[in-house]
Design a protein around this motif. Structure first.
Motif, PDB file in Angstrom:
ATOM      1  N   LEU A   1      -1.419   7.102  -8.920  1.00  0.00           N
ATOM      2  CA  LEU A   1      -1.526   8.350  -8.516  1.00  0.00           C
ATOM      3  C   LEU A   1      -2.527   9.041  -9.782  1.00  0.00           C
ATOM      4  O   LEU A   1      -3.432   9.907  -9.107  1.00  0.00           O
ATOM      5  CB  LEU A   1      -0.130   9.171  -8.902  1.00  0.00           C
ATOM      6  N   VAL A  21      -3.916   4.303   9.311  1.00  0.00           N
ATOM      7  CA  VAL A  21      -2.741   4.224  10.269  1.00  0.00           C
ATOM      8  C   VAL A  21      -2.220   5.833  10.702  1.00  0.00           C
ATOM      9  O   VAL A  21      -2.011   5.920  11.925  1.00  0.00           O
ATOM     10  CB  VAL A  21      -1.585   3.430   9.528  1.00  0.00           C
ATOM     11  N   ALA A  22      -2.051   6.528   9.945  1.00  0.00           N
ATOM     12  CA  ALA A  22      -1.571   7.882  10.314  1.00  0.00           C
ATOM     13  C   ALA A  22      -2.757   8.457  11.184  1.00  0.00           C
ATOM     14  O   ALA A  22      -2.388   9.087  12.254  1.00  0.00           O
ATOM     15  CB  ALA A  22      -1.529   8.867   9.184  1.00  0.00           C
ATOM     16  N   ALA A  41      -4.806   4.228  -0.235  1.00  0.00           N
ATOM     17  CA  ALA A  41      -4.941   5.828   0.673  1.00  0.00           C
ATOM     18  C   ALA A  41      -5.741   5.550   1.797  1.00  0.00           C
ATOM     19  O   ALA A  41      -5.181   5.931   2.853  1.00  0.00           O
ATOM     20  CB  ALA A  41      -5.434   6.659  -0.386  1.00  0.00           C
ATOM     21  N   VAL A  74      -3.202   3.854   4.632  1.00  0.00           N
ATOM     22  CA  VAL A  74      -2.166   4.467   4.905  1.00  0.00           C
ATOM     23  C   VAL A  74      -3.052   5.892   5.885  1.00  0.00           C
ATOM     24  O   VAL A  74      -2.375   6.155   6.913  1.00  0.00           O
ATOM     25  CB  VAL A  74      -1.448   5.493   3.856  1.00  0.00           C
ATOM     26  N   PHE A  75      -4.162   6.233   5.422  1.00  0.00           N
ATOM     27  CA  PHE A  75      -4.717   7.366   6.310  1.00  0.00           C
ATOM     28  C   PHE A  75      -5.397   6.775   7.518  1.00  0.00           C
ATOM     29  O   PHE A  75      -5.107   7.507   8.782  1.00  0.00           O
ATOM     30  CB  PHE A  75      -6.020   7.627   5.593  1.00  0.00           C
ATOM     31  N   ASP A 118       2.234 -10.083 -10.913  1.00  0.00           N
ATOM     32  CA  ASP A 118       3.704  -9.956 -10.388  1.00  0.00           C
ATOM     33  C   ASP A 118       3.773 -10.584  -8.941  1.00  0.00           C
ATOM     34  O   ASP A 118       4.470 -10.406  -8.128  1.00  0.00           O
ATOM     35  CB  ASP A 118       4.486  -8.627 -10.299  1.00  0.00           C
ATOM     36  N   VAL A 148       0.803  -1.048  -0.038  1.00  0.00           N
ATOM     37  CA  VAL A 148       0.015  -0.026   0.008  1.00  0.00           C
ATOM     38  C   VAL A 148       0.975   1.329  -0.008  1.00  0.00           C
ATOM     39  O   VAL A 148       0.426   2.480  -0.334  1.00  0.00           O
ATOM     40  CB  VAL A 148      -0.907   0.190   1.091  1.00  0.00           C
ATOM     41  N   SER A 149       2.208   1.274   0.363  1.00  0.00           N
ATOM     42  CA  SER A 149       3.162   2.171   0.468  1.00  0.00           C
ATOM     43  C   SER A 149       3.519   2.554  -1.113  1.00  0.00           C
ATOM     44  O   SER A 149       3.743   3.874  -1.496  1.00  0.00           O
ATOM     45  CB  SER A 149       4.179   1.890   1.228  1.00  0.00           C
ATOM     46  N   GLN A 150       3.905   1.431  -1.754  1.00  0.00           N
ATOM     47  CA  GLN A 150       4.461   1.719  -3.125  1.00  0.00           C
ATOM     48  C   GLN A 150       3.267   1.790  -4.188  1.00  0.00           C
ATOM     49  O   GLN A 150       2.345   0.922  -4.474  1.00  0.00           O
ATOM     50  CB  GLN A 150       5.274   0.405  -3.525  1.00  0.00           C
ATOM     51  N   TRP A 151       3.424   2.992  -4.882  1.00  0.00           N
ATOM     52  CA  TRP A 151       2.390   3.430  -5.781  1.00  0.00           C
ATOM     53  C   TRP A 151       3.218   3.714  -7.145  1.00  0.00           C
ATOM     54  O   TRP A 151       4.242   4.108  -7.264  1.00  0.00           O
ATOM     55  CB  TRP A 151       1.599   4.813  -5.429  1.00  0.00           C
ATOM     56  N   THR A 152       2.659   3.105  -8.319  1.00  0.00           N
ATOM     57  CA  THR A 152       2.848   3.574  -9.631  1.00  0.00           C
ATOM     58  C   THR A 152       2.431   4.912 -10.028  1.00  0.00           C
ATOM     59  O   THR A 152       1.643   5.629  -9.328  1.00  0.00           O
ATOM     60  CB  THR A 152       2.425   2.690 -10.778  1.00  0.00           C
ATOM     61  N   ARG A 153       2.972   5.452 -11.189  1.00  0.00           N
ATOM     62  CA  ARG A 153       2.502   6.877 -11.524  1.00  0.00           C
ATOM     63  C   ARG A 153       0.900   6.825 -12.106  1.00  0.00           C
ATOM     64  O   ARG A 153      -0.008   7.733 -11.927  1.00  0.00           O
ATOM     65  CB  ARG A 153       3.133   7.167 -12.745  1.00  0.00           C
TER      66      ARG A 153
END
Lengths: 237, 214
Positions: free
Chosen positions: B99, B127-128, B121, B124-125, B206, B91-96
């Protein structure tokens, strides 16, 4: 990534950015939030600020879990203890006495604040003067109709000019949730010193810590955070 | 709900959330809901104070808040948290492309990963916001150790983030109950392979499929 997967796209660590952004926003909110709130209140008015989350609004606390219901006609304020003339006043009695109008910021010890609250009430010093404090008196204890809360002030603190026995808030009778019909107001101290649902004023020999003080709050709740020159019980702060 | 078709052959199922992840999710959800339901009467005290015992609600809110990070932390840090950790990296690693997809609120083509950008998103939201609400809640409870301006700032911040959480949870629940196939994987753990092909095609390409027969 091996050469067999040339299409494997470039990755961006958006998670870290988003996480750091949000936590930085939170940290900035803690440090600058109060100032931002003041700015919004001053620029757009406190009424607008009150609409925003965390804005200028009262949080109502009650020790007992409910609010005492006191009919204005049945309200009595008992002045007793080390006084020459113990007395019991009705609401009409208080309203007939000299009164003080003032606009003050209400600041809670836990952080929230409400600016520009208009109050009206009888200066406590007037009640004490007419009762006549006897020698040996060192403090005033205040009782509440909720039979749970109590407060105290030293004699010197009680004679501060802006300490009032309030019966009007926002130019109307004080509502039940705000401690009506009559509450104490000590504007130079945190909100917990302004006892709600006032029922009794007892003149005593020394400060007796009230409910919140027994739960760890400073006995002298000065807004500037100092314990005060007249602090007789600094160990509780 | 809509799978009447393929009764004859065993369906190829793909594990999406293991038991550790599902347990952490539902305990975390229980904590969030408890905090939300106790937070409302604490915020609107002037109204609800007449109905509920404030002190009890306050204690439930406080203790739930103290223990809230525990399920996620235990799931993430233990030796059992391999999938939890790899999904966190995911969830941290994003492709262009991802985005762009989020910026256009889903209106751009995307071969989605195991999680779509909205889900990423949201994770991540979540956890933050746990961190921010935990710290500001700490300041509100043990305010004596902090300057008054920080207490005020913590009040504002706690309220603002709580509002964001209400919005995020409302959206999350709405999307969950309207996307039953995805929702089911948070209950039973698996999705059908054809769901993967349709909703998470980049995940299949992948990642190793872990399958089991039903």
């Amino acid at each position: 990534m091996s050469a067999t997967t040339p299409s494997s796209p470039e990755k961006v660590n958006v998670g870290r950015r988003l996480f750091l952004g949000l936590t930085a926003l939170g940290a900035a909110g803690v440090v600058f939030g109060a100032d931002a709130q003041n700015f919004v209140g001053k620029t757009f008015g406190s009424g607008f600020a009150a609409l925003l989350p965390g804005g200028d609004r009262f949080r109502i606390y009650s020790i007992t879990g409910s609010y005492p219901s006191i009919k204005p006609k049945q309200f009595r304020l008992k002045v007793s203890g080390l006084v020459n003339q113990p007395a019991t006043f009705t609401l009409a009695d208080l309203q007939a006495m000299p009164s003080l109008d003032m606009v003050k910021t209400f600041q809670c010890v836990t952080g929230w604040r409400v600016p520009d609250v208009p109050w009206r009430g009888v200066p406590l010093s007037h009640l004490l003067k007419s009762a006549g404090i006897r020698p040996g008196a060192g403090a005033i204890s205040f009782d509440s109709y909720d039979h749970a809360d109590s407060e105290s002030l030293t004699i010197e603190q009680a004679h501060l000019a802006d300490v009032i026995v309030a019966y009007e808030m926002y130019r109307a009778p004080i509502t039940r949730e705000h401690g009506g019909p009559v509450r104490l107001l000590v504007p130079q101290m945190y909100g917990y010193k302004s006892l709600k649902w006032l029922s009794g004023i007892r003149v005593v020999d020394r400060v007796q810590p009230g409910y919140w003080e027994l739960n760890g709050y400073p006995v002298n709740g000065w807004l500037d955070g100092t314990t005060g020159a007249t602090n007789p019980h600094p160990q509780l702060s | 709900m809509t799978t009447i078709s393929s009764r004859r052959e065993p369906q190829q199922m793909v594990l999406r959330f293991d038991a550790v992840q599902r347990t952490a999710h539902w305990l975390n959800a229980l904590g969030f809901l408890t905090l939300m339901f106790t937070g409302i009467p604490l915020y609107f005290g002037s109204f609800f104070g007449l109905i509920f015992a404030r002190h009890t609600i306050q204690m439930v809110h406080l203790w739930t808040g103290i223990f809230l990070p525990l399920p996620l932390a235990v799931a993430m840090l233990g030796p059992w948290g391999r999938r939890m950790r790899s999904d966190w990296r995911r969830v941290s690693q994003w492709t262009r492309d991802e985005l762009r997809w989020l910026r256009r609120v889903g209106r751009s083509p995307l071969a989605a990963d195991k999680f779509n950008p909205g889900q990423k998103a949201n994770a991540v939201f979540t956890v933050a916001s746990i961190l921010v609400l935990f710290v500001t809640g700490y300041i509100l409870q043990w305010f004596r150790f902090f300057p008054v301006s920080w207490r005020g700032g913590a009040t504002v911040t706690h309220d603002v983030f709580a509002l964001l959480v209400f919005a995020a949870v409302a959206g999350h629940v709405l999307l969950a109950v309207t996307h039953w196939d995805s929702m089911r994987s948070m209950i039973g753990g698996s999705v059908q392979e054809k769901w993967v092909r349709h909703h998470a095609s980049a995940w299949v390409t992948d990642d190793v499929l872990e399958t089991h027969e039903r």
